[in-house]
Enzyme design. Structure first.
Site, short mmCIF file in Angstrom:
data_model
loop_
_atom_site.label_atom_id
_atom_site.label_comp_id
_atom_site.label_asym_id
_atom_site.label_seq_id
_atom_site.Cartn_x
_atom_site.Cartn_y
_atom_site.Cartn_z
NE ARG A 120 -4.11 -1.97 1.85
CZ ARG A 120 -4.11 -2.99 2.70
NH1 ARG A 120 -3.25 -3.01 3.71
NH2 ARG A 120 -4.96 -3.97 2.56
CE LYS A 142 -0.55 13.57 -14.56
NZ LYS A 142 -0.91 14.05 -15.92
CD GLU A 184 6.95 15.41 -22.56
OE1 GLU A 184 6.20 16.41 -22.58
OE2 GLU A 184 6.51 14.23 -22.47
CE LYS A 226 5.41 17.14 -14.30
NZ LYS A 226 5.57 15.90 -15.00
CD GLU A 236 -3.98 16.02 -15.70
OE1 GLU A 236 -2.81 15.66 -15.53
OE2 GLU A 236 -4.69 15.60 -16.61
NE ARG A 243 0.74 16.60 -13.00
CZ ARG A 243 1.42 15.83 -12.18
NH1 ARG A 243 1.12 15.83 -10.91
NH2 ARG A 243 2.39 15.05 -12.60
CG ASN A 247 -1.63 15.82 -20.17
OD1 ASN A 247 -0.61 15.15 -20.08
ND2 ASN A 247 -2.55 15.83 -19.24
CG HIS A 250 1.19 14.55 -23.62
ND1 HIS A 250 1.86 15.71 -23.94
CD2 HIS A 250 2.06 13.82 -22.87
CE1 HIS A 250 3.08 15.68 -23.39
NE2 HIS A 250 3.22 14.55 -22.74
CG HIS A 254 -0.93 9.61 -24.54
ND1 HIS A 254 -1.53 10.06 -23.39
CD2 HIS A 254 0.40 9.71 -24.33
CE1 HIS A 254 -0.59 10.42 -22.51
NE2 HIS A 254 0.58 10.23 -23.06
CG HIS A 267 6.15 9.86 -24.27
ND1 HIS A 267 4.78 9.74 -24.28
CD2 HIS A 267 6.41 10.98 -23.54
CE1 HIS A 267 4.23 10.72 -23.58
NE2 HIS A 267 5.20 11.50 -23.13
P1 NAD Z 1 12.85 5.49 -21.64
O1 NAD Z 1 12.67 5.41 -20.21
O2 NAD Z 1 12.42 4.35 -22.49
O3 NAD Z 1 14.41 5.79 -21.94
C1 NAD Z 1 14.83 5.93 -23.26
C2 NAD Z 1 15.99 5.00 -23.60
O4 NAD Z 1 17.20 5.55 -23.10
C3 NAD Z 1 15.89 3.62 -23.00
O5 NAD Z 1 16.40 2.69 -23.92
C4 NAD Z 1 16.79 3.70 -21.78
O6 NAD Z 1 17.29 2.47 -21.36
C5 NAD Z 1 17.88 4.59 -22.30
N1 NAD Z 1 18.62 5.37 -21.32
C6 NAD Z 1 18.14 5.99 -20.24
N2 NAD Z 1 19.08 6.77 -19.68
C7 NAD Z 1 20.19 6.59 -20.41
C8 NAD Z 1 21.49 7.15 -20.34
N3 NAD Z 1 21.81 8.07 -19.46
N4 NAD Z 1 22.40 6.73 -21.24
C9 NAD Z 1 22.08 5.83 -22.20
N5 NAD Z 1 20.84 5.33 -22.34
C10 NAD Z 1 19.91 5.70 -21.45
O7 NAD Z 1 12.12 6.77 -22.28
P2 NAD Z 1 11.89 8.25 -21.71
O8 NAD Z 1 11.77 9.10 -22.91
O9 NAD Z 1 12.85 8.60 -20.67
O10 NAD Z 1 10.47 8.15 -20.98
C11 NAD Z 1 9.28 7.92 -21.71
C12 NAD Z 1 8.21 7.48 -20.76
O11 NAD Z 1 7.97 8.51 -19.81
C13 NAD Z 1 6.89 7.19 -21.42
O12 NAD Z 1 6.40 5.96 -20.97
C14 NAD Z 1 5.98 8.31 -20.96
O13 NAD Z 1 4.65 7.93 -20.88
C15 NAD Z 1 6.57 8.63 -19.62
N6 NAD Z 1 6.28 9.99 -19.13
C16 NAD Z 1 5.81 10.12 -17.87
C17 NAD Z 1 5.55 11.36 -17.36
C18 NAD Z 1 5.10 11.51 -15.93
O14 NAD Z 1 4.74 12.63 -15.54
N7 NAD Z 1 5.13 10.46 -15.15
C19 NAD Z 1 5.78 12.52 -18.13
C20 NAD Z 1 6.28 12.34 -19.42
C21 NAD Z 1 6.53 11.07 -19.92
N1 GLY Z 2 3.53 14.95 -17.98
C1 GLY Z 2 2.24 15.36 -17.53
C2 GLY Z 2 2.15 15.58 -16.05
O1 GLY Z 2 3.06 15.32 -15.32
O2 GLY Z 2 1.13 16.01 -15.62
#
Ligand code: NAD
Ligand code: GLY
Length: 366
Positions: A120, A142, A184, A226, A236, A243, A247, A250, A254, A267
């Site tokens: 939990r 998130k 972003e 942010k 949100e 917030r 998006n 997005h 998405h 992404h």
């Molecule tokens: P990712 O986590 O897949 O990383 C991208 C690639 O880079 C992967 O292959 C990873 O292994 C590699 N990598 C990471 N750090 C590295 C480094 N320093 N050196 C070499 N390789 C490295 O992709 P991302 O773009 O970081 O994240 C995308 C995800 O984030 C999506 O799922 C999206 O939905 C999510 N997201 C979440 C939020 C949120 O608020 N929680 C906001 C935006 C995006």
């Molecule tokens: N990336 C969208 C949020 O964090 O709200």
């Protein structure tokens, strides 16, 4: 090192930004309730950085469990989430054990959701290593996973105890991933920071060249934006946007990710194309001048990102977008631009206009 604060009363936390912070155990140690950590990373990032992050903690007497996930957006699912829970249970991690997410947004979202749900809820710390995660996903709480029918459809709000951003980790990031992170950054500028947009127009090449000063500036500026947005509207709930403005692009993005299959487009690439579609729609509605729309498209293209989406067909986009988390009372709500640095959330756009913007953008060559 710069330290910002996400102001959420008893859930407030620091964001530390600087080079070589992985070695600074003192940024993590004060947040551990017990001398035990579960470090979650993936098979790409762990060999690069996990032992460096672990070393000062081990030296301070912290016991570390290492949980290494497969790499890729397609693994942001129930099975991988379950594998984290399995590993936490197999090693008898407790509710007060701290989970540390080391990696990009996929690791951060998955590990954060595991932390939100294990017994939990256990404390967690974000150590983001992609530009996208450093400017956006590691801040704000998130967490979640994808569903085959919709991106990020299952998850929880669960704030980290701290975010430790080592900007030097960006040196090993593949160029395509660096560009994806810029989507972003551009989004952040477009929704609320016109000076950042103008700075990006002048400095995008420095970011692509990974100049440390430029990267540190972009990360700090985005985290500051942010943190302000999240502090004002953590869950949100603001009907005026709040917030949800984060998006921008997005809903379309998405749809692209789900429609093509997770991981086919990154992404950030999908968000870039989605931002171009939202820009086109804003212009079509008379809310954004053509010259400003052109500036947005030019900046996205200069970042090495797509300004048009894949040709899924407008009907398929709309079908996928009906699952968007911003849908309320059955009505699609979109984030659109009323200027550079100004965005609104609106429910009043006719589907015919949305379809026209999609068709227009998805027919244009990049
Ligand atoms: P990712 O986590 O897949 O990383 C991208 C690639 O880079 C992967 O292959 C990873 O292994 C590699 N990598 C990471 N750090 C590295 C480094 N320093 N050196 C070499 N390789 C490295 O992709 P991302 O773009 O970081 O994240 C995308 C995800 O984030 C999506 O799922 C999206 O939905 C999510 N997201 C979440 C939020 C949120 O608020 N929680 C906001 C935006 C995006
Ligand atoms: N990336 C969208 C949020 O964090 O709200």
């Amino acid at each position: 090192m710069k330290t910002l604060q996400v102001a959420l009363a008893e859930r407030s936390y620091p964001i530390h930004i600087g080079a070589s912070l992985l070695d600074r155990g003192e940024l993590i140690l004060p947040h551990l309730a017990t001398p035990r950590v579960a470090m979650v990373s993936n098979e790409t990032v762990a060999p690069l950085y996990l032992e460096r992050l672990a070393a000062p903690l081990v030296a301070a007497g912290v016991a570390i469990e290492r949980i290494i996930l497969p790499d890729g957006e397609r693994f942001k699912d129930w099975q991988t989430l379950n594998s984290i829970h399995d590993a936490l249970l197999a090693t008898s991690c407790e509710r007060a054990t701290t989970l540390i997410a080391l990696g990009g947004g996929v690791v951060g979202d998955l590990a954060g959701f595991a932390a939100a749900t294990y017994q939990r809820g256990m404390p967690f710390i974000q150590v983001p290593t992609t530009l996208l995660a450093q400017v956006d996903s590691s801040v704000g709480g998130k967490t979640g996973i994808n569903h085959p029918r919709g991106k990020n459809m299952v998850g929880a709000f669960w704030q980290p105890r701290a975010v430790v951003i080592d900007t030097a980790t960006l040196e090993t990031l593949p160029r395509r991933e660096l560009a994806a992170g810029l989507a972003e950054v551009i989004k952040t500028a477009l929704i609320r920071d016109q000076p950042l947009f103008e700075w990006l127009e002048a400095n995008i090449d420095r970011l692509l060249a990974r100049e440390p000063d430029a990267l540190a500036y972009a990360v700090e500026r985005c985290c500051r934006n942010k943190a302000e947005v999240v502090a004002a509207d953590e869950r949100e709930e603001d009907r005026e946007g709040g917030r949800a403005l984060l998006n921008l692009g997005h809903s379309f993005g998405h749809a692209i990710e789900t429609g093509l299959g997770y991981g086919v487009w990154l992404h950030g690439e999908a968000v870039a194309a989605g931002t171009a579609i939202a820009t086109e729609l804003s212009h079509r509605l008379g809310w954004l001048a053509e010259a400003d729309a052109e500036r947005v498209r030019r900046l996205i293209a200069r970042a090495g990102l797509p300004v048009s989406g894949p040709r899924l067909g407008a009907e398929r986009y709309l079908e996928l977008m009906r699952h968007d988390k911003k849908v309320a009372a059955g009505r699609l709500r979109l984030i659109l631009l009323t200027g550079l640095g100004r965005a609104v959330m609106t429910a009043g756009v006719a589907e015919a206009d949305i379809a026209a913007a999609i068709n227009d953008c998805c027919e244009r060559d990049d």
